[in-house]
Design a protein around this motif. Structure first.
Motif, PDB file in Angstrom:
ATOM      1  N   ASP A 115       5.973  -1.078 -13.900  1.00 55.58           N
ATOM      2  CA  ASP A 115       4.753  -0.593 -13.260  1.00 55.58           C
ATOM      3  C   ASP A 115       4.481   0.869 -13.603  1.00 55.58           C
ATOM      4  O   ASP A 115       3.323   1.276 -13.736  1.00 55.58           O
ATOM      5  CB  ASP A 115       4.852  -0.772 -11.743  1.00 55.58           C
TER       6      ASP A 115
ATOM      7  N   LYS B 117       1.151   2.228 -15.532  1.00 57.23           N
ATOM      8  CA  LYS B 117       0.329   3.342 -15.045  1.00 57.23           C
ATOM      9  C   LYS B 117       0.135   4.400 -16.131  1.00 57.23           C
ATOM     10  O   LYS B 117      -0.869   5.116 -16.136  1.00 57.23           O
ATOM     11  CB  LYS B 117       0.989   3.983 -13.822  1.00 57.23           C
TER      12      LYS B 117
ATOM     13  N   MET C 298       3.750   9.440 -10.189  1.00 60.40           N
ATOM     14  CA  MET C 298       3.181   9.446 -11.536  1.00 60.40           C
ATOM     15  C   MET C 298       2.442  10.739 -11.862  1.00 60.40           C
ATOM     16  O   MET C 298       2.230  11.048 -13.036  1.00 60.40           O
ATOM     17  CB  MET C 298       2.253   8.246 -11.727  1.00 60.40           C
ATOM     18  N   ARG C 299       2.079  11.499 -10.847  1.00 62.07           N
ATOM     19  CA  ARG C 299       1.454  12.806 -11.106  1.00 62.07           C
ATOM     20  C   ARG C 299       2.481  13.813 -11.624  1.00 62.07           C
ATOM     21  O   ARG C 299       2.123  14.836 -12.203  1.00 62.07           O
ATOM     22  CB  ARG C 299       0.785  13.333  -9.835  1.00 62.07           C
TER      23      ARG C 299
ATOM     24  N   GLN D 143       2.089   1.723  -3.537  1.00 60.23           N
ATOM     25  CA  GLN D 143       1.056   2.248  -4.438  1.00 60.23           C
ATOM     26  C   GLN D 143       0.804   3.729  -4.185  1.00 60.23           C
ATOM     27  O   GLN D 143       0.624   4.511  -5.138  1.00 60.23           O
ATOM     28  CB  GLN D 143      -0.241   1.449  -4.284  1.00 60.23           C
ATOM     29  N   ASP D 144       0.816   4.137  -2.929  1.00 56.61           N
ATOM     30  CA  ASP D 144       0.630   5.561  -2.601  1.00 56.61           C
ATOM     31  C   ASP D 144       1.772   6.398  -3.173  1.00 56.61           C
ATOM     32  O   ASP D 144       1.542   7.470  -3.756  1.00 56.61           O
ATOM     33  CB  ASP D 144       0.550   5.745  -1.084  1.00 56.61           C
ATOM     34  N   LYS D 145       2.996   5.911  -2.991  1.00 53.76           N
ATOM     35  CA  LYS D 145       4.167   6.626  -3.509  1.00 53.76           C
ATOM     36  C   LYS D 145       4.149   6.651  -5.030  1.00 53.76           C
ATOM     37  O   LYS D 145       4.450   7.684  -5.653  1.00 53.76           O
ATOM     38  CB  LYS D 145       5.437   5.937  -3.013  1.00 53.76           C
ATOM     39  N   LEU D 146       3.781   5.542  -5.640  1.00 55.51           N
ATOM     40  CA  LEU D 146       3.735   5.464  -7.099  1.00 55.51           C
ATOM     41  C   LEU D 146       2.731   6.450  -7.671  1.00 55.51           C
ATOM     42  O   LEU D 146       3.032   7.156  -8.651  1.00 55.51           O
ATOM     43  CB  LEU D 146       3.381   4.040  -7.539  1.00 55.51           C
ATOM     44  N   ASN D 147       1.561   6.513  -7.078  1.00 56.27           N
ATOM     45  CA  ASN D 147       0.547   7.462  -7.555  1.00 56.27           C
ATOM     46  C   ASN D 147       1.038   8.900  -7.447  1.00 56.27           C
ATOM     47  O   ASN D 147       0.788   9.727  -8.329  1.00 56.27           O
ATOM     48  CB  ASN D 147      -0.747   7.282  -6.767  1.00 56.27           C
ATOM     49  N   SER D 148       1.760   9.200  -6.371  1.00 58.35           N
ATOM     50  CA  SER D 148       2.305  10.545  -6.179  1.00 58.35           C
ATOM     51  C   SER D 148       3.362  10.866  -7.237  1.00 58.35           C
ATOM     52  O   SER D 148       3.351  11.953  -7.836  1.00 58.35           O
ATOM     53  CB  SER D 148       2.924  10.659  -4.779  1.00 58.35           C
TER      54      SER D 148
ATOM     55  N   GLN E 183       0.827  -1.198   0.000  1.00 56.70           N
ATOM     56  CA  GLN E 183       0.000   0.000   0.000  1.00 56.70           C
ATOM     57  C   GLN E 183       0.868   1.258   0.000  1.00 56.70           C
ATOM     58  O   GLN E 183       0.570   2.235  -0.700  1.00 56.70           O
ATOM     59  CB  GLN E 183      -0.933   0.016   1.206  1.00 56.70           C
TER      60      GLN E 183
END
Length: 269
Positions: free
Chosen positions: A185, A189, A126-127, A119-124, A116
């Protein structure tokens, strides 16, 4: 963790775990591995035992196949999260059908809290990465991020996490599989088809990527390009990707038909 649902397998995952085809069972296994379930139980109702022969001693290895109804998403489940299993089954014959009850006890390289956090770091990230430009520029932005921010883990006592995208992104230190998993990954994304390739490089076990741009697949090795300002192993044809040898599963005619490599390297400005 967010999942994609796949047709009939989505309903099977929610309501049942009995299948009449290998591909539907694979999709169910994929959902469970992505959910990091420690035990995956399901039943196959098959007309022939030869249908069951499609499963290897661990059916999770089939997730890396491109034509399994999962697309390229299985690489992350099978090559990043998965860390071994205890696979067993029993079989009985009923009315001309073979009823096979499968139990797969699975271990993972990460805890759910680590996944988790990843995934949180990845979403950040990828922005900020790969949000503008064409596919070529997005790929270079992703590759640049990984090669600039991840260092190789030379620890003598490597932990399982060192082989994951989590280690590469959160700890900023990983071995080759972690580099390849993070590139994979991030591309996924960004809706860019990508594969994790396993094989050898200079005689040792190694992992790298195949990335699809403009309908063609190119080799990329972020581990060997890490820390460099110019890239020697980015978007290369097989001929120009020296020192690398794919494992049999990634070099046979079937795989090459599914992921045909470009005949010429791609120059990305």
């Amino acid at each position: 963790i967010a999942f994609m649902m796949f047709g009939s397998a989505a309903a099977a995952y929610a309501d049942d775990n009995t299948f009449t085809s290998y591909s539907d069972a694979q999709q169910y296994i994929y959902q469970n591995v992505m959910d990091m379930n420690p035990e995956i139980d399901y039943t196959l109702k098959l007309s022939s035992m030869s249908d069951f022969d499609q499963f290897s001693s661990t059916s999770i290895s089939g997730l890396t196949a491109l034509d399994n109804g999962i697309g390229t998403d299985g690489d992350y489940a099978a090559l990043d999260l998965y860390n071994g299993d205890n696979f067993s089954y029993s079989c009985e014959e009923q009315n001309g059908q073979y009823i096979i009850h499968v139990r797969d006890q699975v271990s993972y390289r990460l805890s759910k809290s680590q996944e988790q956090a990843y995934q949180d770091k990845l979403n950040s990230v990828m922005r900020k990465v790969a949000v503008k430009g064409n596919t070529e520029k997005k790929v270079k932005s992703i590759y640049s991020y990984v090669t600039k921010n991840v260092k190789y883990d030379y620890s003598s006592n490597l932990k399982d996490t060192a082989y994951t995208a989590y280690a590469a992104l959160v700890n900023k230190k990983a071995v080759c599989n972690g580099y390849a998993a993070l590139v994979y990954d991030m591309c996924r994304k960004a809706d860019i088809p990508c594969r994790i390739i396993v094989g050898t490089a200079n005689g040792g076990c190694h992992a790298w990527n195949l990335i699809k741009v403009n309908g063609k697949w190119y080799n990329a090795d972020a581990t060997w390009d890490a820390g460099n300002h110019t890239y020697r192993y980015f978007m290369k044809s097989d001929k120009q990707f020296r020192g690398h040898k794919r494992a049999a599963a990634y070099s046979n005619s079937r795989f090459k038909r599914l992921c045909p490599s470009a005949s010429k390297s791609l120059k990305v400005s």
